[in-house]
Design a protein around this motif. Structure first.
Motif, PDB file in Angstrom:
ATOM      1  N   PHE A  10       0.845  -1.191   0.000  1.00 48.27           N
ATOM      2  CA  PHE A  10       0.000   0.000   0.000  1.00 48.27           C
ATOM      3  C   PHE A  10       0.884   1.246   0.000  1.00 48.27           C
ATOM      4  O   PHE A  10       2.094   1.172   0.247  1.00 48.27           O
ATOM      5  N   ASP A  11       0.285   2.391  -0.269  1.00 47.79           N
ATOM      6  CA  ASP A  11       1.036   3.642  -0.369  1.00 47.79           C
ATOM      7  C   ASP A  11       1.257   4.227   1.021  1.00 47.79           C
ATOM      8  O   ASP A  11       0.652   5.222   1.419  1.00 47.79           O
ATOM      9  N   GLY A  12       2.138   3.578   1.768  1.00 48.28           N
ATOM     10  CA  GLY A  12       2.452   4.001   3.125  1.00 48.28           C
ATOM     11  C   GLY A  12       3.696   3.266   3.590  1.00 48.28           C
ATOM     12  O   GLY A  12       4.305   2.507   2.848  1.00 48.28           O
ATOM     13  N   ARG A  13       4.074   3.495   4.813  1.00 48.55           N
ATOM     14  CA  ARG A  13       5.307   2.916   5.329  1.00 48.55           C
ATOM     15  C   ARG A  13       5.177   1.413   5.575  1.00 48.55           C
ATOM     16  O   ARG A  13       5.617   0.609   4.788  1.00 48.55           O
ATOM     17  N   GLY A  14       4.604   1.066   6.692  1.00 43.12           N
ATOM     18  CA  GLY A  14       4.423  -0.338   7.009  1.00 43.12           C
ATOM     19  C   GLY A  14       5.720  -1.128   6.925  1.00 43.12           C
ATOM     20  O   GLY A  14       6.819  -0.614   7.161  1.00 43.12           O
ATOM     21  N   ARG A  15       5.597  -2.378   6.569  1.00 40.61           N
ATOM     22  CA  ARG A  15       6.753  -3.271   6.518  1.00 40.61           C
ATOM     23  C   ARG A  15       7.611  -3.073   5.267  1.00 40.61           C
ATOM     24  O   ARG A  15       8.698  -3.644   5.171  1.00 40.61           O
ATOM     25  N   MET A  16       7.115  -2.280   4.314  1.00 41.53           N
ATOM     26  CA  MET A  16       7.892  -2.055   3.098  1.00 41.53           C
ATOM     27  C   MET A  16       8.888  -0.914   3.249  1.00 41.53           C
ATOM     28  O   MET A  16       9.867  -0.858   2.498  1.00 41.53           O
ATOM     29  N   GLU A  17       8.708  -0.035   4.216  1.00 40.52           N
ATOM     30  CA  GLU A  17       9.585   1.134   4.297  1.00 40.52           C
ATOM     31  C   GLU A  17      11.057   0.758   4.498  1.00 40.52           C
ATOM     32  O   GLU A  17      11.933   1.378   3.875  1.00 40.52           O
ATOM     33  N   ALA A 100      14.186  -3.695  14.677  1.00 39.31           N
ATOM     34  CA  ALA A 100      12.859  -4.151  14.260  1.00 39.31           C
ATOM     35  C   ALA A 100      11.897  -4.235  15.439  1.00 39.31           C
ATOM     36  O   ALA A 100      10.695  -3.967  15.294  1.00 39.31           O
ATOM     37  N   ASP A 101      12.403  -4.606  16.621  1.00 41.02           N
ATOM     38  CA  ASP A 101      11.542  -4.716  17.800  1.00 41.02           C
ATOM     39  C   ASP A 101      10.870  -3.390  18.122  1.00 41.02           C
ATOM     40  O   ASP A 101       9.684  -3.346  18.487  1.00 41.02           O
ATOM     41  N   LEU A 102      11.627  -2.303  18.021  1.00 43.07           N
ATOM     42  CA  LEU A 102      11.064  -0.993  18.303  1.00 43.07           C
ATOM     43  C   LEU A 102      10.343  -0.421  17.087  1.00 43.07           C
ATOM     44  O   LEU A 102       9.282   0.203  17.208  1.00 43.07           O
ATOM     45  N   LEU A 153      29.616   0.873   5.988  1.00 46.88           N
ATOM     46  CA  LEU A 153      28.156   0.920   5.950  1.00 46.88           C
ATOM     47  C   LEU A 153      27.559  -0.468   5.778  1.00 46.88           C
ATOM     48  O   LEU A 153      28.007  -1.250   4.937  1.00 46.88           O
ATOM     49  N   SER A 154      26.537  -0.757   6.573  1.00 48.75           N
ATOM     50  CA  SER A 154      25.816  -2.030   6.446  1.00 48.75           C
ATOM     51  C   SER A 154      24.326  -1.766   6.612  1.00 48.75           C
ATOM     52  O   SER A 154      23.902  -0.659   6.972  1.00 48.75           O
ATOM     53  N   ARG A 155      23.554  -2.799   6.379  1.00 51.23           N
ATOM     54  CA  ARG A 155      22.102  -2.677   6.546  1.00 51.23           C
ATOM     55  C   ARG A 155      21.724  -2.302   7.976  1.00 51.23           C
ATOM     56  O   ARG A 155      20.669  -1.712   8.209  1.00 51.23           O
ATOM     57  N   ALA A 156      22.592  -2.616   8.940  1.00 53.94           N
ATOM     58  CA  ALA A 156      22.317  -2.263  10.328  1.00 53.94           C
ATOM     59  C   ALA A 156      22.296  -0.751  10.507  1.00 53.94           C
ATOM     60  O   ALA A 156      21.425  -0.209  11.197  1.00 53.94           O
ATOM     61  N   ASP A 157      23.251  -0.056   9.909  1.00 53.10           N
ATOM     62  CA  ASP A 157      23.285   1.408  10.000  1.00 53.10           C
ATOM     63  C   ASP A 157      22.049   2.019   9.358  1.00 53.10           C
ATOM     64  O   ASP A 157      21.442   2.951   9.894  1.00 53.10           O
ATOM     65  N   ILE A 158      21.694   1.505   8.206  1.00 52.82           N
ATOM     66  CA  ILE A 158      20.543   2.041   7.466  1.00 52.82           C
ATOM     67  C   ILE A 158      19.254   1.824   8.257  1.00 52.82           C
ATOM     68  O   ILE A 158      18.426   2.722   8.390  1.00 52.82           O
ATOM     69  N   ALA A 159      19.098   0.625   8.805  1.00 51.93           N
ATOM     70  CA  ALA A 159      17.897   0.330   9.596  1.00 51.93           C
ATOM     71  C   ALA A 159      17.823   1.227  10.830  1.00 51.93           C
ATOM     72  O   ALA A 159      16.747   1.737  11.177  1.00 51.93           O
ATOM     73  N   LEU A 160      18.955   1.411  11.495  1.00 53.50           N
ATOM     74  CA  LEU A 160      18.961   2.229  12.707  1.00 53.50           C
ATOM     75  C   LEU A 160      18.658   3.687  12.388  1.00 53.50           C
ATOM     76  O   LEU A 160      17.860   4.337  13.089  1.00 53.50           O
ATOM     77  N   VAL A 161      19.246   4.212  11.341  1.00 47.30           N
ATOM     78  CA  VAL A 161      18.998   5.616  10.986  1.00 47.30           C
ATOM     79  C   VAL A 161      17.537   5.823  10.590  1.00 47.30           C
ATOM     80  O   VAL A 161      16.918   6.832  10.952  1.00 47.30           O
ATOM     81  N   GLU A 162      16.972   4.871   9.872  1.00 49.88           N
ATOM     82  CA  GLU A 162      15.537   4.949   9.555  1.00 49.88           C
ATOM     83  C   GLU A 162      14.720   5.046  10.840  1.00 49.88           C
ATOM     84  O   GLU A 162      13.810   5.877  10.969  1.00 49.88           O
ATOM     85  N   LEU A 163      15.040   4.192  11.808  1.00 46.38           N
ATOM     86  CA  LEU A 163      14.334   4.202  13.097  1.00 46.38           C
ATOM     87  C   LEU A 163      14.496   5.545  13.810  1.00 46.38           C
ATOM     88  O   LEU A 163      13.527   6.080  14.359  1.00 46.38           O
ATOM     89  N   LEU A 164      15.711   6.094  13.795  1.00 42.67           N
ATOM     90  CA  LEU A 164      15.950   7.374  14.469  1.00 42.67           C
ATOM     91  C   LEU A 164      15.051   8.458  13.893  1.00 42.67           C
ATOM     92  O   LEU A 164      14.455   9.245  14.640  1.00 42.67           O
ATOM     93  N   ARG A 185      23.515   9.316  12.368  1.00 43.29           N
ATOM     94  CA  ARG A 185      22.404   9.765  11.521  1.00 43.29           C
ATOM     95  C   ARG A 185      22.892  10.787  10.492  1.00 43.29           C
ATOM     96  O   ARG A 185      22.540  10.718   9.310  1.00 43.29           O
ATOM     97  N   THR A 186      23.684  11.735  10.939  1.00 44.30           N
ATOM     98  CA  THR A 186      24.211  12.752  10.023  1.00 44.30           C
ATOM     99  C   THR A 186      25.112  12.125   8.961  1.00 44.30           C
ATOM    100  O   THR A 186      25.024  12.458   7.773  1.00 44.30           O
ATOM    101  N   ARG A 187      25.973  11.217   9.401  1.00 41.57           N
ATOM    102  CA  ARG A 187      26.921  10.570   8.477  1.00 41.57           C
ATOM    103  C   ARG A 187      26.177   9.801   7.390  1.00 41.57           C
ATOM    104  O   ARG A 187      26.477   9.928   6.188  1.00 41.57           O
ATOM    105  N   VAL A 188      25.202   8.996   7.780  1.00 47.20           N
ATOM    106  CA  VAL A 188      24.446   8.202   6.811  1.00 47.20           C
ATOM    107  C   VAL A 188      23.568   9.110   5.948  1.00 47.20           C
ATOM    108  O   VAL A 188      23.455   8.903   4.732  1.00 47.20           O
ATOM    109  N   SER A 189      22.988  10.116   6.568  1.00 47.03           N
ATOM    110  CA  SER A 189      22.106  11.023   5.824  1.00 47.03           C
ATOM    111  C   SER A 189      22.848  11.799   4.745  1.00 47.03           C
ATOM    112  O   SER A 189      22.240  12.225   3.755  1.00 47.03           O
ATOM    113  N   ASN A 190      24.138  12.000   4.935  1.00 45.64           N
ATOM    114  CA  ASN A 190      24.934  12.747   3.969  1.00 45.64           C
ATOM    115  C   ASN A 190      25.492  11.889   2.839  1.00 45.64           C
ATOM    116  O   ASN A 190      26.116  12.425   1.909  1.00 45.64           O
TER     117      ASN A 190
END
Length: 221
Positions: A10-17, A100-102, A153-164, A185-190
């Motif tokens: 669907f057009d929203g976040r959910g599990r696809m974000e 993922a838990d949070l 950089l790994s998927r862990a950094d990306i997942a954490l920054v998304e959560l932040l 967050r700043t490092r990954v965002s840049n």
């Protein structure tokens, strides 16, 4: 040359974000086919596209992948965001599961009954401040490196920054006592690919509003 991955949701976040974030960080362009009605979902079930009769589903490299973890694992492996060996992958998995838990609590929050939201928000902020954020802050402090695992950089950094980003939308003060998380967050965002994804008009989804919540009811109820 393989076509772009196609995301069915669907057009929203959910599990696809998290999938959108990971593909974007890897610099992979993707298409989206949004479900808008129960009939849209029924058609995917009927044609055999959904192994367990549920979305998200991603068409990629000739496969129709379901189950969010499987989708993310494949993308991370394909684009070298999953560590250099088994030990690093195990640590990355551990960190991602903590996120993922949070994250699942944050993603469900807009879809909860109004009377349950205040208590849920209190729980989310408490767990962020006192359990999850301190754990990742400690990891970064313990090795003094730029990223969570292997200093790359790994998927862990990306997942954490998304959560932040998601939790900050709920409480802008939530990261006040976590300087290393702010720096991550700043490092990954840049990073150019992530920076592009964070710009207005990208395929990143906004926090689910009432309109989005109502649209999901039309699909899944």
């Amino acid at each position: 040359m393989a076509g772009k991955p196609i995301l069915h949701y669907f057009d929203g976040r959910g599990r696809m974000e998290p999938v959108r974030w990971l593909l974007a960080a890897a610099g992979v362009e993707f298409e989206e086919k949004f479900l808008k009605t129960r009939d849209d979902l029924a058609r995917l079930k009927k044609d055999g596209s959904l192994m367990f009769e549920q979305v998200p589903m991603v068409e990629i490299d000739g496969m129709k992948l379901v189950q969010t973890k499987a989708i993310l694992n494949y993308i991370a492996s394909k684009y070298d965001l999953y560590g250099k060996d088994m030990k690093e992958r195990a640590i990355i998995d551990m960190y991602v599961e903590g996120v993922a838990d949070l994250e699942i609590m944050v993603l469900y929050y807009p879809h909860m009954p109004p009377g349950e939201k205040a208590a849920a928000l209190t729980t989310i902020k408490d767990k962020a401040r006192n359990r999850y954020f301190p754990a990742y802050e400690k990891v970064l402090k313990s090795h003094g490196q730029d990223y969570l695992v292997g200093n790359r950089l790994s998927r862990a950094d990306i997942a954490l920054v998304e959560l932040l980003y998601h939790v900050e939308e709920m409480d802008p003060t939530i990261m006040a006592n976590f300087p290393l998380l702010k720096a991550l967050r700043t490092r990954v965002s840049n990073l150019p690919t992530v920076k592009k994804f964070l710009q207005p008009g990208s395929q990143r989804k906004p926090f689910d509003d009432e309109k989005c919540v109502e649209s999901t009811k039309k699909i899944f109820s």
